[in-house]
Write a protein that holds these residues in place. Structure first.
Motif, short mmCIF file in Angstrom:
data_model
loop_
_atom_site.label_atom_id
_atom_site.label_comp_id
_atom_site.label_asym_id
_atom_site.label_seq_id
_atom_site.Cartn_x
_atom_site.Cartn_y
_atom_site.Cartn_z
N MET B 65 46.28 41.21 48.42
CA MET B 65 44.95 40.67 48.66
C MET B 65 44.19 40.49 47.34
N PHE B 66 44.29 41.49 46.47
CA PHE B 66 43.56 41.37 45.20
C PHE B 66 44.27 40.45 44.22
N SER B 67 45.56 40.30 44.42
CA SER B 67 46.28 39.33 43.62
C SER B 67 45.76 37.92 43.93
N LEU B 68 45.50 37.68 45.21
CA LEU B 68 44.92 36.39 45.59
C LEU B 68 43.47 36.30 45.13
N ALA B 69 42.75 37.41 45.25
CA ALA B 69 41.35 37.42 44.82
C ALA B 69 41.23 37.00 43.36
N ALA B 70 42.16 37.47 42.54
CA ALA B 70 42.12 37.13 41.12
C ALA B 70 42.21 35.63 40.92
N ILE B 71 43.10 34.99 41.71
CA ILE B 71 43.27 33.54 41.55
C ILE B 71 42.03 32.79 42.03
N ILE B 72 41.47 33.24 43.15
CA ILE B 72 40.27 32.58 43.66
C ILE B 72 39.12 32.76 42.67
N LEU B 73 39.00 33.94 42.13
CA LEU B 73 37.90 34.21 41.21
C LEU B 73 38.09 33.47 39.89
N LEU B 74 39.33 33.18 39.55
CA LEU B 74 39.57 32.37 38.36
C LEU B 74 38.91 31.01 38.51
N MET B 75 38.88 30.52 39.75
CA MET B 75 38.22 29.23 39.98
C MET B 75 36.71 29.39 40.12
N ILE B 76 36.27 30.56 40.55
CA ILE B 76 34.85 30.70 40.87
C ILE B 76 34.02 31.30 39.73
N MET B 77 34.63 32.16 38.94
CA MET B 77 33.86 32.78 37.84
C MET B 77 33.22 31.74 36.89
N PRO B 78 33.92 30.63 36.60
CA PRO B 78 33.25 29.64 35.75
C PRO B 78 31.91 29.17 36.32
N LEU B 79 31.80 29.15 37.65
CA LEU B 79 30.53 28.72 38.25
C LEU B 79 29.44 29.78 38.07
N VAL B 80 29.88 31.02 37.93
CA VAL B 80 28.89 32.08 37.74
C VAL B 80 28.43 32.11 36.29
N THR B 81 29.37 31.92 35.37
CA THR B 81 29.02 32.07 33.95
C THR B 81 28.43 30.80 33.35
N MET B 82 28.62 29.66 34.01
CA MET B 82 28.27 28.40 33.35
C MET B 82 26.80 28.32 32.97
N ARG B 83 25.93 28.90 33.81
CA ARG B 83 24.52 28.71 33.55
C ARG B 83 23.94 29.69 32.53
N SER B 84 24.64 30.77 32.28
CA SER B 84 23.98 31.87 31.58
C SER B 84 23.36 31.46 30.24
N LEU B 85 24.07 30.74 29.41
CA LEU B 85 23.44 30.32 28.15
C LEU B 85 23.13 28.83 28.13
N GLY B 181 39.39 25.65 32.55
CA GLY B 181 40.58 25.25 31.79
C GLY B 181 41.12 26.41 30.97
N ALA B 182 40.20 27.09 30.26
CA ALA B 182 40.63 28.19 29.39
C ALA B 182 41.26 29.32 30.21
N LEU B 183 40.64 29.65 31.33
CA LEU B 183 41.15 30.75 32.15
C LEU B 183 42.51 30.40 32.73
N LEU B 184 42.63 29.16 33.21
CA LEU B 184 43.90 28.75 33.81
C LEU B 184 45.01 28.76 32.75
N MET B 185 44.64 28.30 31.58
CA MET B 185 45.61 28.28 30.48
C MET B 185 46.10 29.70 30.18
N LEU B 186 45.17 30.63 30.08
CA LEU B 186 45.56 32.01 29.80
C LEU B 186 46.35 32.62 30.96
N TRP B 187 46.14 32.08 32.15
CA TRP B 187 46.85 32.59 33.32
C TRP B 187 48.32 32.17 33.30
N ILE B 188 48.53 30.89 32.99
CA ILE B 188 49.88 30.32 33.12
C ILE B 188 50.64 30.31 31.80
N ILE B 189 50.03 30.85 30.76
CA ILE B 189 50.62 30.68 29.43
C ILE B 189 52.04 31.28 29.36
#
Lengths: 327, 250
Positions: B65-85, B181-189
């Motif tokens: 379940m958390f293995s899947l969560a990691a992949i979903i969050l890989l797509m969603i975390m950019p939406l959380v961090t994008m606005r911060s700065l 892009g960066a997260l996915l790259m680091l995931w599949i590298i």
């Protein structure tokens, strides 16, 4: 030791800027600007659009790094001791830096804590700033829903909430209605009694109404620096607008002693430039003697505007383009 | 000072619907996944009984379940961090922070701590699902805490990378896309690493996944933990550098 440095700081100007320069690529935005701001002084920073006013202010507040030069605030160097220097500053940028999703109270509370106001004093600071800027009635409204004028006031409240010795305002009256402009001006004047204020604007009456000293900047060069009294003195009374029921004609006026030039405004009205101090008295006397029936006599006090126009549109020969080998 | 900024960050996050929507969507998807996992556990149960050294509930339900969560969050975390700065730059509110008596380091750490708060809320909500199994069975609490730490470390690294890419631009969309892009790259590298002989070690060391999987399985290696801590340190450092540089260039 501490008291020694304190007393030194007291005699120093609050803000001291030396040879400040800023380049954007090859464009010189601010060129070797030096000035001082004393305690309890309101300094007007004048210049046409793009003259470097905002850039200078951003550098003083640390939002922008200077290419060269030194800035000292209240005795603290902005580069060596940025935190101490910045804690003496309140800054209202051109666009008020407000978070639209917060209420006025939330926002000002955040600003108060950012400026290291202790938790139990935040409320008092908030109340005072709100009262100063007329924000009591909008305390719990979202900033995003406020009008531009109110947002500007919120920005101003943010700049004075921590009672800094130096307040820097970048075009504070933009977007306000005439009544608000008057309120803000009187607020600035009252600030100037306890603190020092730097105010940038391109509205000349604003400077005449609020400032103690004026600096004019053009294309990055500081080209004029004088106290407002000096300025008023400089142009005072060498122009008169007069109107007669029975006008004597342009030539007759030009022949009077002490007159330098006469412009016809309309058939009854003339603008006279003169050299003698007691010219107005003489003119009235002559008018009575010759039955010109003088009914209007207005001394023109447009000196600042003239100086501004003269200086900022002066021939560009002196203003050489930047040399390319600067890189 | 750091917490003042962090608090504002988290307040703004929850004042916009985005944070709520993200939490709801993730909770819904993983809730469904959780149920599906329980279902398959029932199917497998008779076979498991015949094995020696059988994997437990934690291995069969929680880890995938958390293995899947990691992949979903890989797509969603950019939406959380994008606005911060990026948002602060766009609205010029960054000037407020630059002219305030705080250092850039405090500013960046404040932002990061704000994001960490959100991550803690998010992972804690997800953790409630496996914890609900305690009503009917026993769980391997050691593995569970290893999984929790793994998620915090992984999402913390996502946040640090996202924060850096958000500091590079005023445009939130660009920040989000480049972070993804960066997260996915680091995931599949490490996908290529099998076919590469000598440099395999380095490339597979860079993979976010390689370090995540052992932690999910309950293998707690300090090299994996320090990998995540280094990623965070690196990208926070880069962010501080970037903001400092911003004042020079503009």
């Amino acid at each position: 030791m501490e008291t020694a440095t304190d007393s030194i700081a007291h005699h120093q100007p609050l803000v001291q800027v030396e040879n400040l320069s800023r380049l954007y690529g090859d464009t010189v935005a601010v060129n070797q600007v030096s000035f001082k701001l004393n305690r309890g002084e309101v300094l007007g920073f004048l210049g046409p659009n793009g003259a470097g006013k905002s850039t200078t202010m951003q550098m003083i507040t640390g939002s922008l790094a200077a290419t060269a030069g030194q800035i000292t605030i209240n005795g603290y160097d902005l580069i060596d001791e940025p935190i101490q220097a910045k804690s003496c500053l309140g800054y209202l940028p051109e666009n008020p830096p407000v978070y639209r999703e917060l209420t006025v109270d939330e926002y000002l509370g955040y600003c108060a804590r950012l400026h290291r106001i202790a938790g139990n004093q935040v409320k008092a600071a908030l109340d005072e700033a709100k009262q100063h800027c007329g924000l009591q009635d909008v305390s719990s409204r979202l900033i995003g829903n406020l009008s531009k004028g109110f947002q500007q006031r919120v920005g101003l409240a943010q700049a004075i909430i921590h009672q800094p010795p130096v307040v820097i305002l970048d075009e504070p009256t933009v977007g306000l209605d005439p009544i608000q402009i008057r309120e803000i001006r009187s607020l600035i004047k009252s600030l100037g009694q306890e603190r020092s204020v730097i105010l940038s604007t391109h509205i000349l009456p604003e400077v005449q109404a609020t400032c103690d000293r004026v600096q004019i900047i053009r294309r990055g060069d500081l080209i004029y620096n004088a106290s407002i009294d000096e300025l008023n003195q400089r142009g005072k009374g060498n122009h008169l607008t007069v109107a007669f029921k029975q006008p004597p004609g342009q030539q007759a006026l030009a022949d009077l002693s002490g007159v330098k030039a006469v412009n016809v405004v309309d058939p009854q009205r003339f603008q006279i430039q003169f050299e003698q101090d007691d010219f107005a008295q003489k003119l009235v006397k002559t008018s009575v003697e010759k039955d010109w029936r003088l009914f209007e006599l207005i001394p023109d006090n447009t000196s600042l505007e003239e100086i501004f126009v003269e200086l900022t549109t002066a021939d560009d020969v002196t203003n050489k383009p930047v040399e390319a080998d600067a890189t | 000072m750091i917490f003042t900024i962090a608090k504002r960050e988290i307040t703004s996050m929850f004042l916009s619907p985005l944070a709520w929507v993200i939490l709801a969507v993730i909770q819904a998807i993983l809730g469904y996944m959780f149920l599906a996992q329980i279902e398959s556990f029932y199917v497998l149960q008779p076979q498991l009984l015949q094995l020696e050294n059988t994997p437990g509930v934690t291995d069969i339900i929680v880890a995938p379940m958390f293995s899947l969560a990691a992949i979903i969050l890989l797509m969603i975390m950019p939406l959380v961090t994008m606005r911060s700065l990026a948002e602060e730059k766009k609205n010029k509110t960054i000037n407020l922070l630059f002219s305030a008596p705080i250092s850039i380091t405090q500013l960046v750490l404040g932002k990061f701590v704000g994001l960490l708060f959100f991550i803690i809320i998010l992972t804690s909500l997800l953790m409630l699902m496996p914890l609900s199994l305690l009503l009917g069975t026993e769980l391997d609490m050691g593995k569970l805490s290893s999984i929790y730490i793994a998620m915090l470390l992984l999402l913390g690294s996502f946040a640090a990378i996202g924060l850096y890419l958000s500091s590079l631009t005023e445009n939130q969309t660009i920040a989000a896309v480049s972070t993804f892009g960066a997260l996915l790259m680091l995931w599949i590298i490490d996908w290529v690493s099998d076919s590469l002989g000598g440099s395999q070690g380095v490339i597979s060391y860079l993979s976010l996944l390689k370090h995540h999987q052992p932690l999910l399985e309950g293998v707690f290696k300090s090299s994996d933990v320090s990998y995540y801590l280094l990623i965070m340190l690196l990208f926070l450092g880069l962010t501080i550098r970037q903001l400092d540089g911003d004042r020079l260039q503009h």
